[in-house]
Enzyme design. Sequence first.
Site, PDB file in Angstrom:
ATOM      1  N   ASN A  94      83.851  24.197  -7.618  1.00  0.00           N
ATOM      2  CA  ASN A  94      83.691  22.988  -8.435  1.00  0.00           C
ATOM      3  C   ASN A  94      83.310  21.764  -7.615  1.00  0.00           C
ATOM      4  O   ASN A  94      82.716  20.823  -8.133  1.00  0.00           O
ATOM      5  CB  ASN A  94      84.971  22.694  -9.228  1.00  0.00           C
ATOM      6  CG  ASN A  94      86.199  22.629  -8.350  1.00  0.00           C
ATOM      7  OD1 ASN A  94      86.593  23.630  -7.755  1.00  0.00           O
ATOM      8  ND2 ASN A  94      86.810  21.469  -8.247  1.00  0.00           N
ATOM      9  N   CYS A 113      82.097  19.286 -13.915  1.00  0.00           N
ATOM     10  CA  CYS A 113      82.055  20.509 -13.096  1.00  0.00           C
ATOM     11  C   CYS A 113      82.027  21.791 -13.957  1.00  0.00           C
ATOM     12  O   CYS A 113      81.296  22.734 -13.649  1.00  0.00           O
ATOM     13  CB  CYS A 113      83.223  20.536 -12.135  1.00  0.00           C
ATOM     14  SG  CYS A 113      84.734  19.835 -12.796  1.00  0.00           S
ATOM     15  N   SER A 125      91.533  20.775  -7.489  1.00  0.00           N
ATOM     16  CA  SER A 125      90.635  19.849  -6.788  1.00  0.00           C
ATOM     17  C   SER A 125      89.750  19.096  -7.766  1.00  0.00           C
ATOM     18  O   SER A 125      89.197  18.045  -7.424  1.00  0.00           O
ATOM     19  CB  SER A 125      89.775  20.592  -5.762  1.00  0.00           C
ATOM     20  OG  SER A 125      89.042  21.611  -6.398  1.00  0.00           O
ATOM     21  N   THR A 154      85.396   9.357   1.395  1.00  0.00           N
ATOM     22  CA  THR A 154      86.685   9.895   1.853  1.00  0.00           C
ATOM     23  C   THR A 154      87.282  10.865   0.836  1.00  0.00           C
ATOM     24  O   THR A 154      88.332  11.459   1.092  1.00  0.00           O
ATOM     25  CB  THR A 154      87.698   8.741   2.072  1.00  0.00           C
ATOM     26  OG1 THR A 154      87.729   7.955   0.861  1.00  0.00           O
ATOM     27  CG2 THR A 154      87.315   7.859   3.243  1.00  0.00           C
ATOM     28  N   GLY A 155      86.636  11.025  -0.313  1.00  0.00           N
ATOM     29  CA  GLY A 155      87.184  11.871  -1.381  1.00  0.00           C
ATOM     30  C   GLY A 155      86.729  13.320  -1.281  1.00  0.00           C
ATOM     31  O   GLY A 155      85.911  13.678  -0.424  1.00  0.00           O
ATOM     32  N   LYS A 211      83.617  17.076 -23.481  1.00  0.00           N
ATOM     33  CA  LYS A 211      82.534  16.908 -22.500  1.00  0.00           C
ATOM     34  C   LYS A 211      81.690  18.173 -22.409  1.00  0.00           C
ATOM     35  O   LYS A 211      80.460  18.122 -22.323  1.00  0.00           O
ATOM     36  CB  LYS A 211      83.110  16.625 -21.101  1.00  0.00           C
ATOM     37  CG  LYS A 211      83.643  15.230 -20.896  1.00  0.00           C
ATOM     38  CD  LYS A 211      84.280  15.163 -19.490  1.00  0.00           C
ATOM     39  CE  LYS A 211      85.126  13.939 -19.317  1.00  0.00           C
ATOM     40  NZ  LYS A 211      85.957  14.008 -18.093  1.00  0.00           N
ATOM     41  N   HIS A 248      86.431  26.809 -10.007  1.00  0.00           N
ATOM     42  CA  HIS A 248      86.695  26.893 -11.452  1.00  0.00           C
ATOM     43  C   HIS A 248      86.202  28.251 -11.967  1.00  0.00           C
ATOM     44  O   HIS A 248      85.129  28.719 -11.570  1.00  0.00           O
ATOM     45  CB  HIS A 248      85.938  25.812 -12.211  1.00  0.00           C
ATOM     46  CG  HIS A 248      86.478  24.423 -12.047  1.00  0.00           C
ATOM     47  ND1 HIS A 248      87.575  24.104 -11.279  1.00  0.00           N
ATOM     48  CD2 HIS A 248      86.050  23.243 -12.584  1.00  0.00           C
ATOM     49  CE1 HIS A 248      87.790  22.797 -11.349  1.00  0.00           C
ATOM     50  NE2 HIS A 248      86.881  22.258 -12.134  1.00  0.00           N
ATOM     51  N   VAL A 299      84.846  15.081  -3.331  1.00  0.00           N
ATOM     52  CA  VAL A 299      83.423  15.289  -3.621  1.00  0.00           C
ATOM     53  C   VAL A 299      82.554  14.613  -2.568  1.00  0.00           C
ATOM     54  O   VAL A 299      81.582  15.196  -2.073  1.00  0.00           O
ATOM     55  CB  VAL A 299      83.077  14.771  -5.046  1.00  0.00           C
ATOM     56  CG1 VAL A 299      81.580  14.863  -5.303  1.00  0.00           C
ATOM     57  CG2 VAL A 299      83.848  15.560  -6.111  1.00  0.00           C
ATOM     58  N   ARG A 303      76.972   9.740 -18.516  1.00  0.00           N
ATOM     59  CA  ARG A 303      76.464  11.067 -18.917  1.00  0.00           C
ATOM     60  C   ARG A 303      75.896  11.110 -20.326  1.00  0.00           C
ATOM     61  O   ARG A 303      74.994  11.883 -20.608  1.00  0.00           O
ATOM     62  CB  ARG A 303      77.588  12.106 -18.811  1.00  0.00           C
ATOM     63  CG  ARG A 303      77.957  12.443 -17.396  1.00  0.00           C
ATOM     64  CD  ARG A 303      79.060  13.494 -17.388  1.00  0.00           C
ATOM     65  NE  ARG A 303      79.657  13.588 -16.068  1.00  0.00           N
ATOM     66  CZ  ARG A 303      80.881  14.024 -15.830  1.00  0.00           C
ATOM     67  NH1 ARG A 303      81.648  14.418 -16.841  1.00  0.00           N
ATOM     68  NH2 ARG A 303      81.351  14.078 -14.610  1.00  0.00           N
TER      69      ARG A 303
HETATM   70  N1  LIG Z   1      86.475  17.095  -8.079  1.00  0.00           N
HETATM   71  C1  LIG Z   1      85.585  17.646  -8.902  1.00  0.00           C
HETATM   72  O1  LIG Z   1      85.546  18.881  -9.119  1.00  0.00           O
HETATM   73  C2  LIG Z   1      84.609  16.787  -9.593  1.00  0.00           C
HETATM   74  C3  LIG Z   1      83.570  17.394 -10.255  1.00  0.00           C
HETATM   75  C4  LIG Z   1      82.645  16.609 -10.924  1.00  0.00           C
HETATM   76  C5  LIG Z   1      82.786  15.242 -10.891  1.00  0.00           C
HETATM   77  N2  LIG Z   1      83.825  14.663 -10.225  1.00  0.00           N
HETATM   78  C6  LIG Z   1      83.901  13.208 -10.224  1.00  0.00           C
HETATM   79  O2  LIG Z   1      83.648  12.704  -8.916  1.00  0.00           O
HETATM   80  C7  LIG Z   1      84.362  11.499  -8.711  1.00  0.00           C
HETATM   81  C8  LIG Z   1      85.211  11.602  -7.444  1.00  0.00           C
HETATM   82  O3  LIG Z   1      86.086  12.703  -7.546  1.00  0.00           O
HETATM   83  P1  LIG Z   1      86.924  13.254  -6.295  1.00  0.00           P
HETATM   84  O4  LIG Z   1      87.495  14.544  -6.765  1.00  0.00           O
HETATM   85  O5  LIG Z   1      86.123  13.206  -5.041  1.00  0.00           O
HETATM   86  O6  LIG Z   1      88.096  12.126  -6.190  1.00  0.00           O
HETATM   87  P2  LIG Z   1      89.008  11.766  -4.945  1.00  0.00           P
HETATM   88  O7  LIG Z   1      89.161  12.915  -4.030  1.00  0.00           O
HETATM   89  O8  LIG Z   1      90.230  11.148  -5.518  1.00  0.00           O
HETATM   90  O9  LIG Z   1      88.172  10.631  -4.160  1.00  0.00           O
HETATM   91  C9  LIG Z   1      87.867   9.396  -4.744  1.00  0.00           C
HETATM   92  C10 LIG Z   1      86.935   8.609  -3.844  1.00  0.00           C
HETATM   93  O10 LIG Z   1      86.526   7.404  -4.512  1.00  0.00           O
HETATM   94  C11 LIG Z   1      86.835   6.281  -3.682  1.00  0.00           C
HETATM   95  N3  LIG Z   1      87.161   5.150  -4.540  1.00  0.00           N
HETATM   96  C12 LIG Z   1      87.980   5.143  -5.602  1.00  0.00           C
HETATM   97  N4  LIG Z   1      88.032   3.889  -6.132  1.00  0.00           N
HETATM   98  C13 LIG Z   1      87.243   3.108  -5.364  1.00  0.00           C
HETATM   99  C14 LIG Z   1      86.888   1.736  -5.375  1.00  0.00           C
HETATM  100  N5  LIG Z   1      87.374   0.885  -6.295  1.00  0.00           N
HETATM  101  N6  LIG Z   1      86.039   1.281  -4.448  1.00  0.00           N
HETATM  102  C15 LIG Z   1      85.549   2.099  -3.509  1.00  0.00           C
HETATM  103  N7  LIG Z   1      85.841   3.434  -3.428  1.00  0.00           N
HETATM  104  C16 LIG Z   1      86.682   3.914  -4.356  1.00  0.00           C
HETATM  105  C17 LIG Z   1      88.006   6.740  -2.831  1.00  0.00           C
HETATM  106  O11 LIG Z   1      88.082   5.949  -1.698  1.00  0.00           O
HETATM  107  P3  LIG Z   1      89.511   5.712  -0.953  1.00  0.00           P
HETATM  108  O12 LIG Z   1      89.822   6.984  -0.215  1.00  0.00           O
HETATM  109  O13 LIG Z   1      89.250   4.557  -0.060  1.00  0.00           O
HETATM  110  O14 LIG Z   1      90.517   5.418  -2.043  1.00  0.00           O
HETATM  111  C18 LIG Z   1      87.584   8.174  -2.524  1.00  0.00           C
HETATM  112  O15 LIG Z   1      86.611   8.178  -1.507  1.00  0.00           O
HETATM  113  C19 LIG Z   1      85.159  11.288 -10.004  1.00  0.00           C
HETATM  114  O16 LIG Z   1      84.390  10.467 -10.855  1.00  0.00           O
HETATM  115  C20 LIG Z   1      85.264  12.658 -10.581  1.00  0.00           C
HETATM  116  O17 LIG Z   1      85.458  12.638 -11.975  1.00  0.00           O
HETATM  117  C21 LIG Z   1      84.724  15.397  -9.558  1.00  0.00           C
END
Ligand SMILES: NC(=O)c1ccc[n+]([C@@H]2O[C@H](COP(=O)([O-])OP(=O)(O)OC[C@H]3O[C@@H](n4cnc5c(N)ncnc54)[C@H](OP(=O)(O)O)[C@@H]3O)[C@@H](O)[C@H]2O)c1
Length: 340
Positions: free
Chosen positions: A316, A130, A160, A11-12, A215, A243, A14, A99
């Site tokens: 990103n 990213c 994002s 649902t997030g 990082k 980015h 990524v 990592r």
């Molecule tokens: N955004 C970027 O550019 C980027 C780039 C590289 C890496 N990342 C990494 O990717 C990861 C996700 O980032 P995002 O930007 O997609 O975050 P996000 O939009 O806030 O989404 C987070 C996701 O994780 C789920 N989640 C969180 N805690 C959970 C739990 N305890 N049990 C089950 N599901 C859980 C959430 O589910 P619910 O909706 O149910 O809460 C949601 O699906 C992070 O580790 C981030 O550092 C992000």
Amino acid sequence: MGYKVVVAGATGNVGREMLNILAEREFPVDEIAALASRKSLGTEVSFGDKTLKTKDLDTFDFTGWDIALFAIGSDATKIYAPKAAKAGCVVIDNSSLYRYDPDVPLVVPEVNADAVTGYAKKNIIANPNCSTAQMVVALKPLHDRATIKRVVVSTYQSVSGAGKEGMDELWDQTKAVYNPTADVPAKKFTKQIAFNVIPHIDVFMEDGQTKEEWKMVAETKKILSKDIKVTATCVRVPVFVGHSEAVNIEFESHLDEAEARDILRESPGIMVIDKRENGGYVTPIECVGDYATFISRIRQDPTIDNGLNIWVVSDNLRKGAALNAVQIAEVLGQRCLKKG
Ligand SMILES: NC(=O)c1ccc[n+]([C@@H]2O[C@H](COP(=O)([O-])OP(=O)(O)OC[C@H]3O[C@@H](n4cnc5c(N)ncnc54)[C@H](OP(=O)(O)O)[C@@H]3O)[C@@H](O)[C@H]2O)c1
């Protein structure tokens, strides 16, 4: 015969992109499970022309599943990645948790695809930050030609990168500027992000750099070469997706800007858009939804012996996260988990 694939964090920001990219690239999927937290149970997410209902990660049994793409943050990853790995499912993780673990490969397929074979020690492969991912895609072919000594990078990172909440905060604060009756205090970010820039991403470390900056240093060394010195300043800007990075590179030997442009044009994952005229460069809005790492503004740095400046822009959520993870899954499938 295809793979049984899990997307955790579906649902997030990524996770949704992971599902899009698996479908777009026709990853050989036999069965797919979209997982999130219990509060999202039954939430509908798209996978190509299908709709999936999310399941609860906490009660999911990974036995018999081949690959799990994780995008749920470090805290939840610490609980669930070992569970999946122990059940025989290879985890490709987007958090920073693994990592820097010497037993976990950190992979950007255009740069170090061979490292994927090291997955078996823990059944886990890490996806980089990213900002690192797009930078090393740009640096690799130049490093192969003229050996990079030092990199000075300033980032312009979209909201994002801070998840769904980061995007909501920019949106709500921007609206509130035009409708001052609504007060939207800084919550996800440390100061107002709308119409502002913030030189602070992740926590401060003892030496004054932020964890995001650290990082970029540590990950570039692990992926590309431990001998490259990197110094970074990471800045959050009011852009929704994409980015950007201003990168200054010092080489061991001379590299002419025209040759650098030719090398980059021929390199995997890169699109050069570099005309010295109004609009002859890429900005983040233009890279959204694209796979490429875009490079513009390639020019000599006349202040050092062997220096170049480049401008690097990428989506990103794609190359910085979901696309890179799916590319890792493709390499893993082709080289290690062969089917059929
Ligand atoms: N955004 C970027 O550019 C980027 C780039 C590289 C890496 N990342 C990494 O990717 C990861 C996700 O980032 P995002 O930007 O997609 O975050 P996000 O939009 O806030 O989404 C987070 C996701 O994780 C789920 N989640 C969180 N805690 C959970 C739990 N305890 N049990 C089950 N599901 C859980 C959430 O589910 P619910 O909706 O149910 O809460 C949601 O699906 C992070 O580790 C981030 O550092 C992000």
